[in-house]
Motif scaffolding. Structure first.
Motif, PDB file in Angstrom:
ATOM      1  N   LYS A   1       6.782  -6.506   2.165  1.00 25.25           N
ATOM      2  CA  LYS A   1       6.162  -5.222   2.492  1.00 25.25           C
ATOM      3  C   LYS A   1       6.955  -4.062   1.895  1.00 25.25           C
ATOM      4  CE  LYS A   1       5.399  -6.423   6.991  1.00 25.25           C
ATOM      5  NZ  LYS A   1       5.043  -6.167   8.414  1.00 25.25           N
ATOM      6  N   GLY A   2       6.230  -3.170   1.217  1.00 27.28           N
ATOM      7  CA  GLY A   2       6.874  -2.006   0.628  1.00 27.28           C
ATOM      8  C   GLY A   2       7.553  -2.265  -0.699  1.00 27.28           C
ATOM      9  N   HIS A   3       7.344  -3.449  -1.267  1.00 23.65           N
ATOM     10  CA  HIS A   3       8.018  -3.806  -2.520  1.00 23.65           C
ATOM     11  C   HIS A   3       7.021  -4.376  -3.527  1.00 23.65           C
ATOM     12  CE1 HIS A   3      12.164  -3.376  -0.972  1.00 23.65           C
ATOM     13  NE2 HIS A   3      11.604  -3.731   0.179  1.00 23.65           N
ATOM     14  N   THR A   4       7.397  -4.283  -4.782  1.00 21.60           N
ATOM     15  CA  THR A   4       6.632  -4.871  -5.881  1.00 21.60           C
ATOM     16  C   THR A   4       7.395  -6.093  -6.391  1.00 21.60           C
ATOM     17  OG1 THR A   4       5.709  -2.732  -6.503  1.00 21.60           O
ATOM     18  CG2 THR A   4       5.646  -4.468  -8.171  1.00 21.60           C
ATOM     19  N   THR A   5       6.682  -7.165  -6.656  1.00 16.73           N
ATOM     20  CA  THR A   5       7.337  -8.381  -7.143  1.00 16.73           C
ATOM     21  C   THR A   5       7.984  -8.127  -8.502  1.00 16.73           C
ATOM     22  OG1 THR A   5       5.211  -9.113  -8.043  1.00 16.73           O
ATOM     23  CG2 THR A   5       5.826  -9.939  -5.873  1.00 16.73           C
ATOM     24  N   ALA A   6       8.972  -8.933  -8.823  1.00 17.77           N
ATOM     25  CA  ALA A   6       9.759  -8.730 -10.034  1.00 17.77           C
ATOM     26  C   ALA A   6       8.905  -8.759 -11.298  1.00 17.77           C
ATOM     27  CB  ALA A   6      10.866  -9.772 -10.114  1.00 17.77           C
ATOM     28  N   ASP A   7       7.800  -9.528 -11.272  1.00 15.52           N
ATOM     29  CA  ASP A   7       6.929  -9.592 -12.447  1.00 15.52           C
ATOM     30  C   ASP A   7       5.946  -8.436 -12.523  1.00 15.52           C
ATOM     31  OD1 ASP A   7       5.185 -10.213 -10.392  1.00 15.52           O
ATOM     32  OD2 ASP A   7       4.868 -12.298 -11.019  1.00 15.52           O
ATOM     33  N   GLY A   8       6.008  -7.525 -11.551  1.00 15.27           N
ATOM     34  CA  GLY A   8       5.141  -6.353 -11.576  1.00 15.27           C
ATOM     35  C   GLY A   8       3.707  -6.619 -11.159  1.00 15.27           C
ATOM     36  N   LEU A   9       3.419  -7.818 -10.671  1.00 20.71           N
ATOM     37  CA  LEU A   9       2.032  -8.164 -10.350  1.00 20.71           C
ATOM     38  C   LEU A   9       1.576  -7.617  -9.001  1.00 20.71           C
ATOM     39  CD1 LEU A   9       1.362 -11.833 -11.501  1.00 20.71           C
ATOM     40  CD2 LEU A   9       0.346  -9.725 -12.374  1.00 20.71           C
ATOM     41  N   PHE A  10       2.387  -7.796  -7.968  1.00 23.57           N
ATOM     42  CA  PHE A  10       1.908  -7.542  -6.609  1.00 23.57           C
ATOM     43  C   PHE A  10       2.782  -6.531  -5.875  1.00 23.57           C
ATOM     44  CE2 PHE A  10       0.639 -12.008  -7.448  1.00 23.57           C
ATOM     45  CZ  PHE A  10      -0.742 -11.868  -7.325  1.00 23.57           C
ATOM     46  N   THR A  11       2.124  -5.621  -5.187  1.00 24.89           N
ATOM     47  CA  THR A  11       2.774  -4.771  -4.190  1.00 24.89           C
ATOM     48  C   THR A  11       2.112  -5.070  -2.855  1.00 24.89           C
ATOM     49  OG1 THR A  11       3.238  -3.010  -5.788  1.00 24.89           O
ATOM     50  CG2 THR A  11       3.265  -2.408  -3.448  1.00 24.89           C
ATOM     51  N   LEU A  12       2.925  -5.281  -1.825  1.00 25.55           N
ATOM     52  CA  LEU A  12       2.397  -5.626  -0.505  1.00 25.55           C
ATOM     53  C   LEU A  12       2.571  -4.462   0.456  1.00 25.55           C
ATOM     54  CD1 LEU A  12       1.254  -7.726   1.495  1.00 25.55           C
ATOM     55  CD2 LEU A  12       3.616  -8.450   1.929  1.00 25.55           C
ATOM     56  N   THR A  13       1.471  -4.106   1.127  1.00 26.14           N
ATOM     57  CA  THR A  13       1.493  -3.067   2.149  1.00 26.14           C
ATOM     58  C   THR A  13       0.714  -3.559   3.362  1.00 26.14           C
ATOM     59  OG1 THR A  13       1.489  -1.355   0.419  1.00 26.14           O
ATOM     60  CG2 THR A  13       0.964  -0.646   2.660  1.00 26.14           C
ATOM     61  N   GLU A  14       1.251  -3.332   4.545  1.00 26.69           N
ATOM     62  CA  GLU A  14       0.484  -3.582   5.768  1.00 26.69           C
ATOM     63  C   GLU A  14      -0.148  -2.265   6.193  1.00 26.69           C
ATOM     64  OE1 GLU A  14       0.887  -5.312  10.333  1.00 26.69           O
ATOM     65  OE2 GLU A  14       2.656  -5.228   9.032  1.00 26.69           O
ATOM     66  N   VAL A  15      -1.453  -2.287   6.471  1.00 27.07           N
ATOM     67  CA  VAL A  15      -2.188  -1.059   6.750  1.00 27.07           C
ATOM     68  C   VAL A  15      -2.942  -1.177   8.064  1.00 27.07           C
ATOM     69  CG1 VAL A  15      -2.445  -0.496   4.313  1.00 27.07           C
ATOM     70  CG2 VAL A  15      -4.211  -1.854   5.441  1.00 27.07           C
ATOM     71  N   GLU A  16      -3.475  -0.043   8.507  1.00 25.69           N
ATOM     72  CA  GLU A  16      -4.341  -0.020   9.671  1.00 25.69           C
ATOM     73  C   GLU A  16      -5.769  -0.348   9.249  1.00 25.69           C
ATOM     74  OE1 GLU A  16      -3.407   0.112  12.745  1.00 25.69           O
ATOM     75  OE2 GLU A  16      -1.296   0.383  12.237  1.00 25.69           O
ATOM     76  N   CYS A  17      -6.690  -0.289  10.178  1.00 24.57           N
ATOM     77  CA  CYS A  17      -8.042  -0.820  10.025  1.00 24.57           C
ATOM     78  C   CYS A  17      -8.708  -0.424   8.706  1.00 24.57           C
ATOM     79  CB  CYS A  17      -8.910  -0.350  11.190  1.00 24.57           C
ATOM     80  SG  CYS A  17     -10.578  -1.018  11.164  1.00 24.57           S
ATOM     81  N   LEU A  18      -9.228  -1.420   7.996  1.00 26.06           N
ATOM     82  CA  LEU A  18      -9.943  -1.212   6.747  1.00 26.06           C
ATOM     83  C   LEU A  18     -11.449  -1.354   6.920  1.00 26.06           C
ATOM     84  CD1 LEU A  18      -7.507  -3.080   4.345  1.00 26.06           C
ATOM     85  CD2 LEU A  18      -7.923  -0.626   4.409  1.00 26.06           C
ATOM     86  N   GLY A  19     -11.905  -1.498   8.168  1.00 18.95           N
ATOM     87  CA  GLY A  19     -13.332  -1.396   8.457  1.00 18.95           C
ATOM     88  C   GLY A  19     -14.149  -2.651   8.238  1.00 18.95           C
ATOM     89  N   ALA A  20     -13.521  -3.796   8.164  1.00 18.08           N
ATOM     90  CA  ALA A  20     -14.268  -5.050   8.029  1.00 18.08           C
ATOM     91  C   ALA A  20     -13.949  -5.967   9.199  1.00 18.08           C
ATOM     92  CB  ALA A  20     -13.954  -5.727   6.703  1.00 18.08           C
ATOM     93  N   CYS A  21     -13.934  -5.392  10.411  1.00 16.17           N
ATOM     94  CA  CYS A  21     -13.468  -6.118  11.599  1.00 16.17           C
ATOM     95  C   CYS A  21     -14.294  -7.367  11.881  1.00 16.17           C
ATOM     96  CB  CYS A  21     -13.501  -5.198  12.813  1.00 16.17           C
ATOM     97  SG  CYS A  21     -12.597  -3.643  12.580  1.00 16.17           S
ATOM     98  N   ALA A  22     -15.590  -7.330  11.574  1.00 17.16           N
ATOM     99  CA  ALA A  22     -16.445  -8.495  11.845  1.00 17.16           C
ATOM    100  C   ALA A  22     -16.055  -9.693  10.997  1.00 17.16           C
ATOM    101  CB  ALA A  22     -17.911  -8.147  11.596  1.00 17.16           C
ATOM    102  N   ASN A  23     -15.357  -9.440   9.893  1.00 19.07           N
ATOM    103  CA  ASN A  23     -14.955 -10.507   8.978  1.00 19.07           C
ATOM    104  C   ASN A  23     -13.434 -10.666   8.953  1.00 19.07           C
ATOM    105  OD1 ASN A  23     -17.677 -10.252   8.479  1.00 19.07           O
ATOM    106  ND2 ASN A  23     -17.496 -10.309   6.265  1.00 19.07           N
ATOM    107  N   ALA A  24     -12.797 -10.335  10.058  1.00 16.83           N
ATOM    108  CA  ALA A  24     -11.337 -10.431  10.128  1.00 16.83           C
ATOM    109  C   ALA A  24     -10.882 -11.899  10.062  1.00 16.83           C
ATOM    110  CB  ALA A  24     -10.862  -9.804  11.442  1.00 16.83           C
TER     111      ALA A  24
END
Length: 229
Positions: free
Chosen positions: A133-156
């Motif tokens: 969380k809060g970091h980008t992988t060394a290869d620059g591919l992925f950044t991970l963030t934990e967020v609040e509701c994204l509005g797809a609760c029925a498909n959680a």
């Protein structure tokens, strides 16, 4: 909640981005956006212009994009407002990245419905692939963030990766999504189980013929009503 990515040194940012200008295509798009608003109301274009700028930065850096301060200052000048007004908008909406991110910005929803349905398993899949969380992988591919509701609760549980949602996730299906992205593939967005959007898993359970065509049930309903009279 989520550890935030660090904004680079200001001198470094200004050295790289002070000369930001629209590409010819984006200059045309920006003019179209600004023209949507009445004279004197151009500041209303701040959100779409920031989005356009973030996407251009992404194209130039091979990432999802972010908003360096000089880029926000450029957008402010485009609509004749002060930089602080633009920064107020950019810092309010989480769709705007205030620090560099990777090619794929993995935003995992950790709000109650997703948590109850297994968001911890989704995060575990990310951790096993080296995401933090809060970091980008060394290869620059992925950044991970934990967020609040994204509005797809029925498909959680679900995640948003760049412009796409991936829903009904398990640790295994989240791993498969990350693996496909790492291979340069485009995983199917939306539910990762057998359902269409938020319909029941496996298909409709009532009015099944409506899934095939605009079937008229009224004759059956009227007959049933007559029998019950």
């Amino acid at each position: 909640m989520a550890e935030q990515a660090a904004i680079p040194d200001e001198a470094e940012v200004r050295a790289r981005w002070s000369g930001f200008q629209w590409t010819s295509e984006n200059a045309r798009k920006a003019a179209e956006i600004i023209a949507r608003y009445p004279e004197g109301r151009q500041q209303s274009a701040s959100i779409p212009l920031l989005d356009l700028a973030q996407r251009q930065v992404g194209e130039e850096t091979g990432t999802q994009g972010w908003l360096p301060v000089p880029v926000m200052e450029f957008v402010a000048a485009q609509i004749d407002t002060t930089p602080i007004r633009i920064m107020e908008v950019a810092t309010f909406y989480t769709m705007f990245n205030l620090a560099p991110v990777g090619r794929y910005h993995v935003q995992v929803c950790g709000t109650t419905p997703c948590m109850l349905r297994g968001s911890d398993d989704v995060l575990e899949a990310c951790y096993k692939k080296g995401l933090r969380k809060g970091h980008t992988t060394a290869d620059g591919l992925f950044t991970l963030t934990e967020v609040e509701c994204l509005g797809a609760c029925a498909n959680a549980p679900m995640v948003q990766i760049n412009d796409d949602n991936y829903e009904d996730l398990t640790e295994a299906s989240m791993t498969a999504v990350l693996d496909a992205l790492a291979r340069g593939e485009k995983p199917k967005p939306g539910p990762q189980i057998d359902r269409q959007t938020s319909c029941p898993e496996g298909g409709p359970t009532t009015l099944k013929k409506m899934a095939e065509r605009n079937y008229d049930y009224r004759a059956q309903w009227n007959a049933a009503a007559g029998e019950g009279a």
